[in-house]
Design an enzyme around this catalytic site. Sequence first.
Site, mmCIF file in Angstrom:
data_model
loop_
_atom_site.group_PDB
_atom_site.id
_atom_site.type_symbol
_atom_site.label_atom_id
_atom_site.label_comp_id
_atom_site.label_asym_id
_atom_site.label_seq_id
_atom_site.Cartn_x
_atom_site.Cartn_y
_atom_site.Cartn_z
ATOM 1 N NE ARG A 205 -77.907 99.527 -47.484
ATOM 2 C CZ ARG A 205 -76.715 99.885 -47.051
ATOM 3 N NH1 ARG A 205 -76.595 100.967 -46.289
ATOM 4 N NH2 ARG A 205 -75.643 99.191 -47.362
ATOM 5 C CD GLN B 7 -78.797 97.571 -44.226
ATOM 6 O OE1 GLN B 7 -79.145 98.738 -44.042
ATOM 7 N NE2 GLN B 7 -78.045 97.200 -45.247
ATOM 8 C CE1 TYR C 81 -83.150 92.630 -52.064
ATOM 9 C CE2 TYR C 81 -82.713 91.469 -54.094
ATOM 10 C CZ TYR C 81 -83.604 92.075 -53.248
ATOM 11 O OH TYR C 81 -84.927 92.113 -53.573
ATOM 12 C CD GLU C 82 -79.661 97.189 -53.144
ATOM 13 O OE1 GLU C 82 -78.747 97.973 -52.826
ATOM 14 O OE2 GLU C 82 -79.946 96.919 -54.310
ATOM 15 N N GLY C 83 -76.808 95.212 -48.951
ATOM 16 C CA GLY C 83 -76.177 95.227 -47.632
ATOM 17 C C GLY C 83 -76.862 94.239 -46.724
#
Length: 601
Positions: A296, A443, A436-438
């Site tokens: 992240r 977040q 992406y990656e959450g």
Amino acid sequence: MSQFRPQTADIAFTLEHVVGYPGIAKLPGFEHADLDTVVDLLEQCGEFMAQVVAPTNRAGDVQGARRESDGTVVTSPGFKEAYGQYVETGWGAVPLPEEFGGGDFPHTVGLAIQELMSTANVAFALCPLLTQGAIEALLHYGSDELKQRYLPKMVSGEWTGSMNLTEPHAGSDVGALTTRAVKRDDGSYAITGQKIYITYGDHDMAEQIVHLVLARLPGAPAGTKGISCFIVPKFLVNDDGSLGERNGVSALSLEHKLGIHGSPTCVLDYDGATGYLVGEENRGMQIMFVMMNTARVSVGMQAVGVSERAYQQSLDYAQTRRQGRAIGATERDSAIIDFPDVRRMLLTQKTYLAAARRLMLLNAVYVDQSTHNPDAAVRTRADEIAGLLTPICKAFGSDLGNELTSLALQIHGGMGFIEETGAAQHYRDVRIMAIYEGTNGIQAADLVGRKLGVRGGDSALEFLATMRGILAELADAGAEFDSIRHGLDAQLGALDTATDWMLRTGRADPNAVLSGSVPYLRMWGLCVGGWLLARSALAGAAAGDPQQAETQLVMARFYAQQLLPACAGLLGAATAGSSDLFALDVAQLSGAERSKVSSQR
């Protein structure tokens, strides 16, 4: 399309004067990573990225990765050769453990290298980034046997790694995945299922790909509590370390994407593939979060890298494009850089980039403190701050990426909308980073749902108090710092107000807090960026370089006066609650409700 100029001068200034890197070099295990050595290393890395990796960027966009009829995946022209040189020169191994062939440099140095590589070619950079995430997971949870079998060649870059979370029906809701893992008599597992959006899930740049795959064992608990993590190699590994037969994993197709065309994003099919358990059963999410938390911050830095490349190109274009006559000009036409609005867009890019770069590197410094400081209390506090900053780094950084690459395109005018200039590529490439990656909404939910409540809110409040400590330094620095001090003081006040509301409201009405979480995260990003630029301005004045001092002062002043005030403007949205968001039903949202007139007929 302009060539990439490594941004090592600002990275070096940030490390030395803003984020406290000299203190990292004094920690046990980092004695070899003094500032002079690191700056020299980064300058060499910048030259490599500019000469070897950057020239592949445009080719990767124009001619992306492709899947051949026999199922093999071929990367864009020049990628395989550039990756071979990357492995040979050892850049990927710099921040990794010496035990497995790495350079044992701090995480902070590794993140700076990631920025340089992402600026050169972010589609290329994704492969080493994911490999490093897989390495982190194995270092934390892998058995000694798995570490010895896989890590040396992953650290060298000879073997690459991938993360396998998403399935067609299970995106952000990872707990809904259905990929199965059945234990065999020999202790291995048969992995069956399909994964989508797997970056570098297959390619021709390395001889082996080590997939980290989330799957569910028979009888496992529902949701995320029943997920386990497995290593599934593309090729099985013989006892002597050589590659054996092909495993039961294949790329069914490549996704057709808006950007990062050079990065093969695969649909992977696991047909009874042989896998090996990483860590304990049903602990897969914990293991995957090791990868994701590292990734992240890296995604935030990727966005900085792409935005830097876009900024450099727009700056070059603004100096050569002549149109109209600027006020006071004597020539028939002027370079557009002489017009105030173009200057505003350029300085907005430069200043936000400086703020975001400092934010990412500050996070990395806290990560290094959390792992290497001999004082347990310091390690614990550093881990808290790194946790607080991680969602801000990812979301604020990638949101800025969307905005700054758009400004770079705007400076090109109509030519920015024409693919041949290359300006649109940066705009398209960076768009995925808020997803992406959450997603950035996730977040923000992490910030208000987990990080803000650490120690009952005291952790975040202490960090806010730390930022306020700079106000006295600014007051002592002289009148030219007054606008920075006044601006930062006012906006920290807005953030204080929002934070107090979040802490008071969270338990009683979590939906209200979640409804304001995205603007609230933006408030944090704006304030931390302003604080770090204020530190830069103070450091510039003390560094003895008049030109550097002027640059830092102007950026901090511009940010405080023209960008930071957006923080107070977000206070209403952050604290408005959820009632209006849910007031309209689907028919009203779509405009399909019947009018009174029509209903009376």
